[in-house]
Write a protein that holds these residues in place. Structure first.
Motif, PDB file in Angstrom:
ATOM      1  N   LEU A   1      10.961   2.716 -26.907  1.00  0.00           N
ATOM      2  CA  LEU A   1      10.939   3.694 -27.991  1.00  0.00           C
ATOM      3  C   LEU A   1      11.717   4.916 -27.545  1.00  0.00           C
ATOM      4  O   LEU A   1      11.513   5.406 -26.423  1.00  0.00           O
ATOM      5  CB  LEU A   1       9.505   4.083 -28.347  1.00  0.00           C
ATOM      6  CG  LEU A   1       8.532   2.937 -28.666  1.00  0.00           C
ATOM      7  CD1 LEU A   1       7.134   3.485 -28.897  1.00  0.00           C
ATOM      8  CD2 LEU A   1       9.017   2.170 -29.881  1.00  0.00           C
TER       9      LEU A   1
ATOM     10  N   ILE B   1      13.173   8.858 -28.738  1.00  0.00           N
ATOM     11  CA  ILE B   1      13.213   9.961 -29.690  1.00  0.00           C
ATOM     12  C   ILE B   1      14.317  10.910 -29.267  1.00  0.00           C
ATOM     13  O   ILE B   1      14.555  11.133 -28.075  1.00  0.00           O
ATOM     14  CB  ILE B   1      11.853  10.700 -29.758  1.00  0.00           C
ATOM     15  CG1 ILE B   1      11.875  11.718 -30.904  1.00  0.00           C
ATOM     16  CG2 ILE B   1      11.506  11.369 -28.429  1.00  0.00           C
ATOM     17  CD1 ILE B   1      10.522  12.324 -31.195  1.00  0.00           C
TER      18      ILE B   1
ATOM     19  N   ALA C   1       7.326  13.058 -27.344  1.00  0.00           N
ATOM     20  CA  ALA C   1       7.291  11.865 -26.501  1.00  0.00           C
ATOM     21  C   ALA C   1       5.950  11.741 -25.786  1.00  0.00           C
ATOM     22  O   ALA C   1       5.363  10.651 -25.700  1.00  0.00           O
ATOM     23  CB  ALA C   1       8.437  11.898 -25.491  1.00  0.00           C
TER      24      ALA C   1
ATOM     25  N   TRP D   1      11.742   8.492 -34.411  1.00  0.00           N
ATOM     26  CA  TRP D   1      11.702   7.497 -33.355  1.00  0.00           C
ATOM     27  C   TRP D   1      12.578   6.297 -33.713  1.00  0.00           C
ATOM     28  O   TRP D   1      12.667   5.903 -34.880  1.00  0.00           O
ATOM     29  CB  TRP D   1      10.266   7.013 -33.123  1.00  0.00           C
ATOM     30  CG  TRP D   1       9.424   7.998 -32.371  1.00  0.00           C
ATOM     31  CD1 TRP D   1       8.612   8.958 -32.900  1.00  0.00           C
ATOM     32  CD2 TRP D   1       9.317   8.119 -30.954  1.00  0.00           C
ATOM     33  NE1 TRP D   1       8.006   9.683 -31.902  1.00  0.00           N
ATOM     34  CE2 TRP D   1       8.419   9.181 -30.676  1.00  0.00           C
ATOM     35  CE3 TRP D   1       9.889   7.450 -29.874  1.00  0.00           C
ATOM     36  CZ2 TRP D   1       8.083   9.573 -29.395  1.00  0.00           C
ATOM     37  CZ3 TRP D   1       9.558   7.839 -28.591  1.00  0.00           C
ATOM     38  CH2 TRP D   1       8.666   8.888 -28.355  1.00  0.00           C
TER      39      TRP D   1
END
Length: 859
Positions: free
Chosen positions: A777, A779, A791, A849
Motif C-alpha cells: 500500500l 500513499i 501511513a 492510497w
C-alpha cells in the motif's frame, strides 16, 4: 449491489438529453419480475462494486459485454453488462436506460470472465479493468446519434419545415445530436428527434464514437464494364467507342485493367459469377497520372469510385523473416521433442497446468514454441505469445512468420492508436491466429485460446506499474484456466517463485540442458578494483578493450555490451561544494544525457537544461561521474573508430520503429557492436555474436530489495547466453567490483541450482513468494508530515484488524518509499505479508492510497 442509492456520478456527456430513468416501465412489477444483470459502472464514485439493474422488455436481447446507459445517482453513466444477477428480496432494481451501440459486445465471454478475475485479484473496479482491455479512447465519446432510415415510410406523418430541415441534415449519413441545428434549443431538438424516431423516420441510438483510432477510409477507383471493354479495345489496337481518350487516361485505364486481370478467378465448381473488379487506391492513381485523368474516366462512366475501409497493419510493410526457430534441415533434439509432446498432451486434454521450460540460454525454446503453436492452430484454436519488451516482439514475430503461414496480430504500447484499434477489432472478430505482444496482449479480446506462451517469464516488465497493476504472467495462467488452454512459461533463468512452484509440483518442468547449435561461451570475471588500482578510470577494462580490438567484423564477428543504466553520466556534482544536481520533484540525482544535452530524472521524467555553473555556489567546476549506455557508446566509437556501433535502450525504444531498425541493422550485419540496457540481454538469437561484455554487474546488486540478487543473476546469465550460438566460439566478460558475490559466481560456474536453493531458503524464512503473498500500500501527499501520519494510522488500523482475525497477516511498516518524493508528493509504504493478505483489505482501499497486489519490488 443494487443501484438503489449509489453515490453521485458525473454524466459522461455533460448533456441532459431528457432520458431520465429511460425505460422505467410497468413490466418491472410483472409476474416473475424482470431479468436482472450485473453492471460495471464506469463513473466516479462507483468503486469496485457491481451494480444490479433490471433489463426492460425492449432490451430483452441484451448480451453480456454490451455497453449500456444507466441511471447512477442523479446522473446517467456508462456501464458494461457483466452477466446475470440474483434478485434481492424487497429491493426493486432500477431499469437500464438504454443500450449503447458499439457493434456488439465490447468483450467476448472469455474476456469478461478474465476481467472479473483481475478485478477481484488486484482489488480494482471491474470498469477500470474493462477500460484497460479496450483500445485507447473507445469509451471517451458517448454520443446520441441520429440516422435517417433509407426506407422512409410513406405513412410518415406530414412534416413541418423544421423536421424537413433535420432530415436534410441527416441525408449524408448519421450525425451526433450535438452537431445538429437546434433553432428551438436543445430540449426542443431532442423532442423533435424522438417524435421522428417514433414515426419511423429516423433511428436514434446512443453510440460509442472512438475519440482516437476510428476506422480509416480511402477512395478506390474501379473499372466499369465499359471501361474494361475500352481497355480491351486499346490492347487489341482498336479505338474505343466515344471520343478519344487522353494519354494519361489511357494509362489509368490500362493500370485498372491490369489490376482486374490479376484478380484470381472463381472455381467453376463454386460459382459462375465473375469476381468483382479489384481496383486501385485513388491516391496512387492521382499521384501518377493526375486528378483530372481519373475524374475524366469517372465522368465518362469508364471508372467508378468506391469508399473502402483502409485497415492499419503494424506488420503490413515488413517482410517475412529469413530465419525460423531452427535451421530447415535440423530436427528437434530429444529434450525439445519431449517438451513439444508435453505441450501437445496439454492441448489435447485442455490442461491449464503451467509447464515451465528452462535450461541453458540458446537451448531452443523458440523452436518448441513454433511446434506448439502449429499444434494449437491445427486444433483450430489461436495462440497468445507474450514477450517482456517491445523490442523483442518483432524478432519473435519474424521467426514465427518464417515457420508458420498464419495471421499474426501485434499488440504493444508503441503501436499507434489507430493500428492498435484495428488489431483489436481483428482479434475480436476472430480474424487472427496468433497474438504476439507485451503485457497488454494478455488483455486481447480473444473469444478462445488454445495455447499461451510467456517467454522470459521471469522479467519484471510483465508487472504493470499503473492501475490495474497486473502481473501479466499470472493473468496468463488465469486465462489458461478459464479457457482450458495449455500454458508454457519459458526462461533460461526462471523467477525464484516459479522454480519453487515447480519443485513443489504445482507447475510441471522440462529442461533443455544443451544447445542444439553452438557451445556455451567462455566466461571471465574482471575485478574492477584491480582495474582502478592500475589507473584505468574508463568504463572498459583492459580485457574487454582487448576483446573489442580483436573483433573481426570482416569475418562476421559481432559484440554486445551491456550496462543497465541509461545516459552519459549518472551523477552531476560540483567539485568545489559537492552539490549534486537533483530532480526538483523527486530529489533523486539527475542523469546527464549527451544526446539531448539535458539532465533528466529517470523516475518522473522531469528534464532540465544543463547548468554551466553550480546552482549552489556558482562554481564552473562541474564533474560528470558514472556512466550509462550513451557514455559506453561514445567511448567505443572513440577508441575503435573502425567498429560500427548502435545503441538500444529506453530512450531509443520510445521513438516509434527505432528499436526494430536498430535490431534489424545488428541482425543483418550493418552494426558490429550493440550497446544497450537489459533490452539486449534477451530474445536476440544471432549466431554471429562472439563477444558479450557486461560493463557493470553492480548496478542493481545492492538495492535494498529481496529480488536484487535474483535480478542480477538473471541479467548476467541472459547476457552471457547471447554469445557462442553459431559456429564461432563465444566469450563473455563480466566487470564487477564484487566478483565473489553469489549471483556472479553462479553465472561463472554455471550452477543455478545452488543459487536458487539459497534464494528459496531466504524466501521461506520470511514468507515471501512462493511461500506467501505480498500486498504493498502506498500513499503520496504533498505534505510530508500528513503522509507519515496517515501511513501510521493505516498501519495501526490494519494491525488491529489482523489481530481480530487471527493474526495470519503480518503488517510491516510504515516506511518511507525508496524514492521518498515523486512528482511533488511524499510517499510511504505499508506492506502486508501472509497467505492471503489482500483479504485484510475487505475489497480495497480508498484514495489517496494505491494498492499493489503481488508487487515486483518493495522499494
Amino acid at each position: 449491489m443494487t443501484a438503489t442509492d449509489p453515490r453521485p456520478a458525473v454524466d459522461p456527456l455533460d448533456l441532459d438529453l431528457g432520458l431520465g430513468s429511460g425505460g422505467a416501465s410497468p413490466h418491472l412489477a410483472a409476474s416473475g419480475g424482470p431479468r436482472l444483470v450485473e453492471v460495471a459502472v464506469d463513473a466516479p464514485g462507483a468503486g469496485a462494486r457491481r451494480y444490479t439493474y433490471a433489463v426492460p422488455d425492449r432490451l430483452a436481447d441484451l448480451e453480456a459485454g454490451e455497453a449500456v446507459l444507466v441511471e447512477f445517482g442523479k446522473r446517467q453513466a456508462l456501464g458494461i453488462v457483466l452477466g446475470p444477477a440474483p434478485a434481492v428480496p424487497g429491493i426493486v432494481a432500477k431499469p437500464i436506460a438504454d443500450r449503447v451501440r458499439a457493434d456488439g459486445p465490447l468483450l467476448p465471454p472469455l474476456g469478461l470472465r478474465l476481467a472479473e478475475s483481475i478485478a477481484s485479484t488486484y482489488l480494482v473496479p471491474p470498469a477500470t479493468v474493462i477500460r484497460a482491455m479496450l483500445p485507447p479512447g473507445i469509451l471517451e465519446r458517448l454520443e446520441l446519434v441520429a440516422e435517417r432510415r433509407p426506407d422512409l415510410a410513406d405513412s410518415t406523418p406530414p412534416l413541418d419545415a423544421v423536421d424537413r430541415a433535420l432530415l436534410a441534415e441527416l441525408a449524408d449519413g448519421p450525425r451526433a445530436v450535438r452537431d445538429l441545428s437546434a433553432p428551438e434549443g436543445r430540449t426542443g431538438l431532442v423532442r423533435r428527434l424522438r417524435a421522428l424516431a417514433a414515426s419511423g423516420a429516423i433511428d436514434l441510438d446512443w453510440t460509442l464514437l472512438a475519440a482516437t483510432g476510428g476506422p480509416r477510409y480511402e477512395r478506390w477507383v474501379l473499372p466499369t464494364a465499359a471501361g474494361l471493354a475500352a481497355a480491351g479495345a486499346l490492347r487489341d489496337g482498336r479505338r474505343p467507342a466515344g471520343r478519344p481518350l487522353g494519354p494519361r487516361q489511357v494509362a489509368v485505364l490500362e493500370e485498372l485493367a491490369a489490376a482486374d486481370a490479376a484478380t484470381p478467378g472463381i472455381d467453376p465448381g463454386v460459382g459462375s459469377a465473375p469476381p468483382a473488379p479489384t481496383g486501385l487506391p485513388a491516391t496512387i492513381l492521382t499521384g501518377r497520372h493526375g486528378t483530372s485523368a481519373v475524374a475524366g474516366l469517372v465522368r465518362r462512366e469508364l471508372a467508378e469510385v468506391d469508399i473502402r475501409e483502409r485497415p492499419r497493419r503494424p506488420l503490413a510493410g515488413r517482410a517475412v523473416g529469413r530465419r525460423g526457430g531452427r535451421p530447415l534441415s535440423a530436427a528437434l533434439t530429444d529434450a525439445q521433442q519431449a517438451a513439444v509432446d508435453a505441450i501437445e498432451t496439454a492441448l489435447a486434454e485442455r490442461d491449464p497446468t503451467p509447464l515451465l521450460i528452462d535450461g541453458v540460454t540458446g537451448g531452443g525454446k523458440t523452436a518448441v514454441y513454433g511446434e506448439a503453436i502449429a499444434a494449437s492452430l491445427r486444433a483450430g484454436r489461436p495462440a497468445l505469445i507474450l514477450v517482456p519488451e517491445i523490442a523483442l516482439a518483432m524478432p519473435l514475430v519474424d521467426r514465427l512468420r518464417a515457420d508458420l503461414d498464419a495471421r499474426v496480430a501485434l499488440v504493444h504500447s508503441a503501436v499507434g492508436a489507430g493500428e492498435r484499434t484495428d488489431e483489436w477489432r481483428r482479434i475480436r472478430a476472430g480474424e487472427i491466429d496468433i497474438v504476439v505482444g507485451t503485457r497488454l496482449a494478455v488483455l486481447a479480446p480473444l473469444a478462445d485460446v488454445g495455447l499461451i506462451v510467456v517467454d522470459e517469464e521471469h522479467e519484471a516488465t510483465y508487472k504493470s506499474d499503473r492501475t490495474p497493476r497486473i502481473q501479466a504472467r499470472d493473468v496468463a495462467i488465469e486465462l489458461a484456466r478459464l479457457a482450458g488452454a495449455a500454458i508454457v512459461l519459458g526462461s533460461a533463468t526462471p523467477a525464484v517463485e516459479t522454480v519453487g512452484r515447480a519443485r513443489a509440483g504445482t507447475y510441471r518442468r522440462i529442461a533443455l540442458p544443451d544447445r542444439p547449435t553452438g557451445e556455451p561461451p567462455l566466461i571471465e570475471v574482471v575485478d574492477l578494483r584491480a582495474e582502478l588500482a592500475a589507473g584505468n578510470r574508463g568504463l572498459l577494462s583492459a580485457a574487454l578493450a582487448g576483446a573489442l580490438a580483436d573483433l573481426d567484423p570482416a569475418g562476421g564477428d559481432r559484440a554486445i555490451l551491456v550496462i543497465n543504466r541509461r545516459g552519459t553520466a549518472s551523477v552531476v556534482i560540483c567539485r568545489d561544494c559537492g552539490h549534486v544536481q537533483a530532480c526538483p520533484e523527486c530529489e533523486r540525482p539527475l542523469v546527464y544525457h549527451a544526446a539531448g544535452g539535458s539532465l533528466r530524472c529517470h523516475h518522473c521524467g522531469t528534464a532540465v537544461p544543463m547548468a554551466s555553473r553550480c546552482p549552489a555556489c556558482a562554481s564552473p567546476r562541474i564533474r560528470y561521474l558514472g556512466g550509462g549506455t550513451e557514455r559506453v557508446e561514445r567511448e567505443v566509437r572513440e577508441r575503435f573508430p573502425g567498429l560500427r556501433v548502435g545503441r538500444l535502450d529506453r530512450d531509443v525504444v520510445e521513438r516509434k520503429g527505432a528499436a526494430e531498425r536498430v535490431i534489424d541493422a545488428f541482425t543483418d550485419g550493418r552494426l558490429d557492436v550493440l550497446v544497450g540496457t537489459s533490452l539486449v540481454t534477451k530474445g536476440l538469437d544471432i549466431p554471429e555474436v562472439t563477444l558479450v561484455g557486461v560493463v557493470s554487474a553492480d548496478v542493481a546488486l545492492n538495492l535494498p530489495d529481496e529480488r536484487a540478487a535474483e535480478r542480477t543473476f538473471q541479467l548476467l546469465a541472459q547476457a552471457v547466453g547471447r554469445a557462442g550460438r553459431g559456429d564461432r566460439p563465444g566469450r563473455a566478460i563480466i566487470q564487477s567490483y564484487q566478483p565473489d558475490h553469489p549471483a556472479i559466481q553462479a553465472v561463472l560456474v554455471a550452477d543455478p541450482a545452488t543459487f536458487y536453493d539459497a534464494e528459496l531458503e531466504v524466501r521461506q524464512r520470511f514468507g515471501s513468494p512462493p511461500f506467501g503473498r505480498l500486498v504493498k500500500l502506498t500513499i503520496g501527499l504533498p505534505d510530508a508530515g500528513a503522509a507519515e501520519h496517515e501511513a501510521s494510522a493505516m498501519a495501526e488500523r490494519l494491525r488491529v484488524r489482523a489481530t481480530e482475525r487471527g493474526g495470519r497477516v503480518a503488517v510491516i511498516g510504515p516506511a518511507p518509499a525508496f524514492i521518498r518524493r515523486r512528482a511533488g508528493r511524499w510517499r510511504w509504504n505499508v506492506v502486508l505479508r501472509g497467505a492471503a493478505p489482500a483479504d485484510l483489505l475487505d475489497g480495497g482501499v480508498d484514495p489517496p492510497w494505491s494498492i499493489d497486489v503481488d508487487p515486483e519490488s518493495l522499494l
